[in-house]
Design an enzyme around this catalytic site. Structure first.
Site, PDB file in Angstrom:
ATOM      1  N   THR A  31      14.159  47.598   8.489  1.00  0.00           N
ATOM      2  CA  THR A  31      14.085  47.030   7.106  1.00  0.00           C
ATOM      3  C   THR A  31      12.870  46.936   6.554  1.00  0.00           C
ATOM      4  OG1 THR A  31      15.784  45.326   7.779  1.00  0.00           O
ATOM      5  CG2 THR A  31      14.509  44.505   5.947  1.00  0.00           C
ATOM      6  N   THR A  34       9.340  50.706   3.921  1.00  0.00           N
ATOM      7  CA  THR A  34       9.068  52.300   4.503  1.00  0.00           C
ATOM      8  C   THR A  34      10.395  52.693   4.877  1.00  0.00           C
ATOM      9  OG1 THR A  34       7.024  51.176   5.574  1.00  0.00           O
ATOM     10  CG2 THR A  34       7.828  53.151   6.292  1.00  0.00           C
ATOM     11  N   LYS A  97       5.974  42.432  13.731  1.00  0.00           N
ATOM     12  CA  LYS A  97       7.110  42.929  12.668  1.00  0.00           C
ATOM     13  C   LYS A  97       7.510  41.748  12.040  1.00  0.00           C
ATOM     14  CE  LYS A  97      10.166  45.973  13.550  1.00  0.00           C
ATOM     15  NZ  LYS A  97       9.936  45.900  12.029  1.00  0.00           N
ATOM     16  N   GLY A  99       7.845  40.788   8.552  1.00  0.00           N
ATOM     17  CA  GLY A  99       7.244  40.530   7.226  1.00  0.00           C
ATOM     18  C   GLY A  99       8.496  40.458   6.304  1.00  0.00           C
ATOM     19  N   GLU A 106      15.730  43.507  14.182  1.00  0.00           N
ATOM     20  CA  GLU A 106      15.302  44.522  14.635  1.00  0.00           C
ATOM     21  C   GLU A 106      14.729  44.705  16.122  1.00  0.00           C
ATOM     22  OE1 GLU A 106      12.996  44.738   9.863  1.00  0.00           O
ATOM     23  OE2 GLU A 106      11.876  43.930  11.767  1.00  0.00           O
TER      24      GLU A 106
HETATM   25  C1  5RP Z   1      10.921  43.535   8.336  1.00  0.00           C
HETATM   26  C2  5RP Z   1       9.759  44.386   9.073  1.00  0.00           C
HETATM   27  C3  5RP Z   1       9.355  45.259   8.268  1.00  0.00           C
HETATM   28  O1  5RP Z   1       9.548  46.539   9.014  1.00  0.00           O
HETATM   29  C4  5RP Z   1       7.677  45.158   8.228  1.00  0.00           C
HETATM   30  O2  5RP Z   1       7.542  44.128   7.407  1.00  0.00           O
HETATM   31  C5  5RP Z   1       7.148  46.253   7.355  1.00  0.00           C
HETATM   32  O3  5RP Z   1       7.454  46.399   5.996  1.00  0.00           O
HETATM   33  P1  5RP Z   1       7.120  47.564   5.057  1.00  0.00           P
HETATM   34  O4  5RP Z   1       7.801  48.875   5.546  1.00  0.00           O
HETATM   35  O5  5RP Z   1       7.717  47.139   3.849  1.00  0.00           O
HETATM   36  O6  5RP Z   1       5.892  47.545   4.864  1.00  0.00           O
HETATM   37  O7  5RP Z   1       9.435  44.005  10.181  1.00  0.00           O
HETATM   38  O8  5RP Z   1      11.243  42.587   8.817  1.00  0.00           O
END
Ligand code: 5RP
Length: 221
Positions: A31, A34, A97, A99, A106
Site C-alpha cells: 500500500t 510507491t 511501516k 504510514g 502488510e
Molecule cells: C502503508 C505503508 C507504506 O508502505 C509506507 O507508508 C510507505 O508509503 P509510501 O510508498 O507512500 O512512501 O506502510 O501502510
C-alpha cells in the site's frame, strides 16, 4: 507529498520490483505511493497467470482499474513474493511501516511470502529507527490500551485513521532505542493488533531508487 525527484526514485524502484514478478506467481501487493507506481508497471508486464492479493482497498481498487485481478487472501495459504514500500529503513534492516495505516495486512502478506521485497525512495534510509511507529489498535478497550501504552511513551491519535480491517491507527511517538525491545513491548500489549516495526529477518531485498534514476539493490535477511 514527495517532490518530483523522490517520486521518480519511487517509480524506478517499483519498476525494478515489477520485473521480479513472473507468470504463475502469487503476489502480495502493498500500500502507498510507491506501490501506486508498482501497479501500472506490473500491469504493463502483460502477465496472464498471476494471483494477487491486496493489503488495502486503495490498492485493490487501483489494481483492478489497471486490469490486475485481485482475490481474497483467504483463498491462498502462501505467496511467492510480496512487494511493498516503507517509511524508514535502518542500516541493520529494521523497517518502519504503516504510514498508510495498512501495516497489519502488510505484515501478514510479508510473513506469508517466500520473498518480501521493499521498494523505497532514498529518503527512507535513516541512520536509526525513530518515531513515529504506527500502531493498529483494537477498538475494544481502546482507552485502557492507550493508558497502558502511555507508560511506554506518548501516543498520538491520527484523526479518522482507520485500518483496512476497521481498527484504530495511532502513532507511538516515544523513544525507540532497540527496535527489537520496543517491538516486543508493543506486541505484549493485548489491545495492539500490530505495530509498524518489521524485523530484518522478514525482509528479503530492498530496492532503493537513486536520484540519478538507477536502482540500488540491498540484499537483506
Ligand atoms: C502503508 C505503508 C507504506 O508502505 C509506507 O507508508 C510507505 O508509503 P509510501 O510508498 O507512500 O512512501 O506502510 O501502510
Amino acid at each position: 507529498v514527495a517532490g518530483p525527484n523522490l517520486d521518480r526514485e519511487k517509480k524506478v524502484a517499483a519498476e525494478a520490483a515489477a520485473d521480479l514478478v513472473q507468470d504463475g506467481m502469487r503476489v502480495g501487493l502493498g500500500t502507498g505511493s510507491t506501490v501506486a507506481h508498482l501497479l501500472p508497471a506490473l500491469a504493463a508486464r502483460g502477465l496472464t497467470d498471476l494471483r494477487c492479493v491486496a493489503t488495502s482497498v486503495a490498492t485493490e481498487d487501483h489494481a483492478r482499474e489497471l486490469g490486475v485481478a485481485v482475490e481474497d487472501f483467504d483463498k491462498l495459504d502462501r505467496l511467492d513474493i510480496a512487494i511493498d514500500g516503507a517509511d524508514q529503513i535502518a542500516p541493520d534492516r529494521w523497517l518502519v511501516k504503516g504510514g498508510g495505516g495498512a501495516h497489519t495486512r502488510e505484515k501478514v502478506a510479508a510473513a506469508a511470502a517466500d520473498r518480501f521485497v521493499v521498494i523505497v525512495s532514498s529518503d527512507k534510509l535513516v541512520e536509526r529507527i525513530g518515531p513515529p511507529v504506527p500502531l493498529e489498535l483494537l477498538r475494544f478497550g481502546l482507552r485502557a490500551t492507550l493508558r497502558r501504552l502511555d507508560e511506554l511513551g506518548p501516543v498520538a491519535p491520527r484523526p479518522d485513521a482507520v485500518s483496512p480491517d476497521g481498527n484504530v491507527i495511532v502513532d507511538y511517538r516515544g523513544p525507540v532505542g532497540d527496535p527489537a525491545a520496543l517491538a516486543a513491548a508493543l506486541a505484549a500489549e493485548p489491545g495492539v493488533v500490530s505495530h509498524g516495526l518489521f524485523p530484518p529477518e522478514m525482509v528479503s531485498e530492498i530496492l532503493v531508487g537513486n536520484p540519478d534514476g538507477s536502482v540500488r539493490r540491498v540484499a537483506a535477511g
